[in-house]
Design an enzyme around this catalytic site. Structure first.
Site, mmCIF file in Angstrom:
data_model
loop_
_atom_site.group_PDB
_atom_site.id
_atom_site.type_symbol
_atom_site.label_atom_id
_atom_site.label_comp_id
_atom_site.label_asym_id
_atom_site.label_seq_id
_atom_site.Cartn_x
_atom_site.Cartn_y
_atom_site.Cartn_z
ATOM 1 N N THR A 89 5.865 -8.526 21.208
ATOM 2 C CA THR A 89 5.268 -7.673 21.826
ATOM 3 C C THR A 89 3.704 -8.644 21.793
ATOM 4 O O THR A 89 3.355 -8.194 23.370
ATOM 5 C CB THR A 89 5.176 -6.274 21.060
ATOM 6 O OG1 THR A 89 6.012 -6.016 20.534
ATOM 7 C CG2 THR A 89 4.807 -4.735 21.675
ATOM 8 N N HIS A 150 6.591 1.067 21.877
ATOM 9 C CA HIS A 150 7.917 0.837 21.343
ATOM 10 C C HIS A 150 9.415 1.922 21.757
ATOM 11 O O HIS A 150 10.557 1.950 21.440
ATOM 12 C CB HIS A 150 8.549 0.164 19.551
ATOM 13 C CG HIS A 150 7.177 -0.967 19.577
ATOM 14 N ND1 HIS A 150 7.615 -1.758 20.184
ATOM 15 C CD2 HIS A 150 6.707 -0.992 17.964
ATOM 16 C CE1 HIS A 150 6.972 -2.864 19.526
ATOM 17 N NE2 HIS A 150 6.579 -2.403 18.185
ATOM 18 N N SER A 181 12.722 -11.681 11.926
ATOM 19 C CA SER A 181 11.495 -11.284 12.181
ATOM 20 C C SER A 181 10.659 -10.204 11.051
ATOM 21 O O SER A 181 9.561 -10.363 10.842
ATOM 22 C CB SER A 181 11.081 -11.180 13.563
ATOM 23 O OG SER A 181 9.917 -11.637 13.934
HETATM 24 P P1 A3P Z 1 8.691 -14.457 14.159
HETATM 25 O O1 A3P Z 1 8.516 -13.665 13.113
HETATM 26 O O2 A3P Z 1 9.806 -15.241 14.259
HETATM 27 O O3 A3P Z 1 7.455 -15.738 13.840
HETATM 28 P P2 A3P Z 1 5.768 -8.646 17.311
HETATM 29 O O4 A3P Z 1 4.853 -9.304 18.828
HETATM 30 O O5 A3P Z 1 6.806 -7.993 18.967
HETATM 31 O O6 A3P Z 1 5.730 -8.227 16.686
HETATM 32 O O7 A3P Z 1 6.802 -9.869 17.600
HETATM 33 C C1 A3P Z 1 6.429 -11.020 16.441
HETATM 34 C C2 A3P Z 1 6.880 -11.775 16.983
HETATM 35 O O8 A3P Z 1 6.375 -12.556 17.970
HETATM 36 C C3 A3P Z 1 6.458 -13.385 15.298
HETATM 37 O O9 A3P Z 1 8.471 -13.269 14.839
HETATM 38 C C4 A3P Z 1 5.211 -13.857 15.776
HETATM 39 O O10 A3P Z 1 5.816 -15.085 15.136
HETATM 40 C C5 A3P Z 1 6.326 -14.249 17.183
HETATM 41 N N1 A3P Z 1 4.402 -14.442 18.234
HETATM 42 C C6 A3P Z 1 4.178 -13.513 18.499
HETATM 43 N N2 A3P Z 1 2.953 -14.020 18.939
HETATM 44 C C7 A3P Z 1 3.065 -14.857 19.467
HETATM 45 C C8 A3P Z 1 2.959 -15.675 20.917
HETATM 46 N N3 A3P Z 1 1.857 -16.494 21.213
HETATM 47 N N4 A3P Z 1 4.145 -17.268 21.290
HETATM 48 C C9 A3P Z 1 5.549 -16.702 20.787
HETATM 49 N N5 A3P Z 1 5.553 -15.888 20.140
HETATM 50 C C10 A3P Z 1 4.870 -14.761 19.627
#
Ligand code: A3P
Length: 338
Positions: A89, A150, A181
């Site tokens: 997200t 969501h 995650s």
């Molecule tokens: P991990 O916990 O596997 O590292 P959301 O944004 O839906 O909460 O998802 C979080 C996940 O996206 C986390 O995964 C986070 O590290 C990853 N994430 C956040 N920013 C990111 C980016 N710029 N590029 C790639 N992954 C990213």
């Protein structure tokens, strides 16, 4: 709340936090007229989920879902980013904001909002605002608005789901990595073991679960109307971020021109929104993101940003069991994760 700039003279999207300021309260109250509905719903898990029309939603958010269904007022050009929690997200918010706002905020510019703000402070979380009774903050945003949710597709306000003037970009992720995650994210606020979360996940009882129903809803919507619902996968985005940014820009109605390409704009967007760049900004930020009810630090949204971390948390038996559940649920849909 800071006086919002006049929406009529601004072109969106603009950073949400710059419009609404720091005030989380805004004098509004969570809608309590749904208490009878919410308290009658089946409940489960330590994190207080309620079963609402096939989805496991935190009690607080159920109010927001109902309120949004009844009160959301769409505008032509609204763009909604959909995702299950912990599936990319934050990254999708950053990329979409950077693409859509690139005339006002050149991605390579030192003053870009994403160099000082968490993506959650740039793009508002519709569910949270409706849950808090603060949906008026969405009215303060200039068009086109960029928001995220969501909610399951089946729970979206009809004014969004059935609206040809509103587009949706959806991102999902390999479900085992989502569980891992989520474990790292939620354990900061609640006490439970990974084994417990895994059992809940197998039963579909994670926030906004079952994740397979969440994914299937948007998958089917994108197959039925690909010009209105774009379906993305986190792993594919990581493998080819520039290609996906080009596709995203086309879908959002802001394709890169030959001049943009010559100026390297797609690569600049990817760099601005890279895991390392956004994590660096979050490390310098204090407090939690605009609108979030539970206090999650800015940094908690950036952990590893990698594929396959489930191997460090699940046994082979756990992985087989979860894969079999997901495969069974997705059978016949044309979608698979393994
Ligand atoms: P991990 O916990 O596997 O590292 P959301 O944004 O839906 O909460 O998802 C979080 C996940 O996206 C986390 O995964 C986070 O590290 C990853 N994430 C956040 N920013 C990111 C980016 N710029 N590029 C790639 N992954 C990213």
């Amino acid at each position: 709340m800071a006086a919002p700039p006049s929406a009529s003279i601004l072109v969106g999207p603009v950073p949400f936090k710059d419009v609404v300021g720091d005030d989380d309260d805004n004098g509004a109250a969570p809608p309590d007229e749904y208490d009878d509905i919410v308290s009658a719903l089946p409940t489960s898990t330590t994190i207080g989920l309620r079963h609402y029309h096939g989805a496991w939603v935190s009690e607080w958010r159920v109010r927001g879902v109902i309120s949004a269904q009844r009160r959301f007022v769409p505008r032509p050009g609204d763009m909604l980013l959909g995702s299950p929690p912990k599936c990319g997200t934050t990254w999708l918010k950053a990329l979409s904001f950077a693409v859509m706002a690139r005339d006002a905020y050149p991605p390579a510019g030192a003053g870009h909002p994403l160099r000082r703000l968490n993506p959650h402070d740039c793009v508002p979380f519709m569910d949270e605002l409706f849950s808090a009774g603060q949906q008026a903050k969405l009215d303060a945003l200039p068009s086109p608005r960029l928001m995220n949710t969501h909610m399951h597709h089946s729970l979206l306000p009809a004014s969004v789901a059935d609206n040809p003037a509103c587009k949706i970009v959806y991102v999902c992720r390999e479900p085992k990595d989502m569980v891992v995650s989520m474990w790292h994210f939620l354990r900061g606020a609640w006490r439970f073991t990974f084994a417990e979360l895994f059992e809940w996940a197998c039963e579909g009882k994670t926030p906004n679960g079952p994740v397979w129903e969440h994914i299937l809803g948007y998958w089917r919507a994108s197959r039925a109307a690909p010009e209105r619902v774009m379906f993305l996968r986190y792993e594919e985005m990581l493998a080819d971020p520039i290609g996906h940014v080009r596709e995203l820009a086309r879908f959002l109605g802001r394709p890169f021109s030959a001049a943009d390409e010559a100026a390297g704009l797609p690569a600049s967007v990817v760099e601005l929104c890279s895991f390392e760049a956004l994590r660096g900004v979050s490390a310098r930020s204090v407090g939690s993101c605009s609108g979030s009810r539970v206090e999650f630090s800015h940094q908690s949204y950036f952990r590893k940003g990698a594929v396959g971390d489930w191997t460090n948390h699940m046994t082979a038996d756990m992985a087989r069991r979860f894969d079999a559940i997901v495969e069974d649920k997705l059978r016949g849909s044309g979608l698979a994760f393994n």
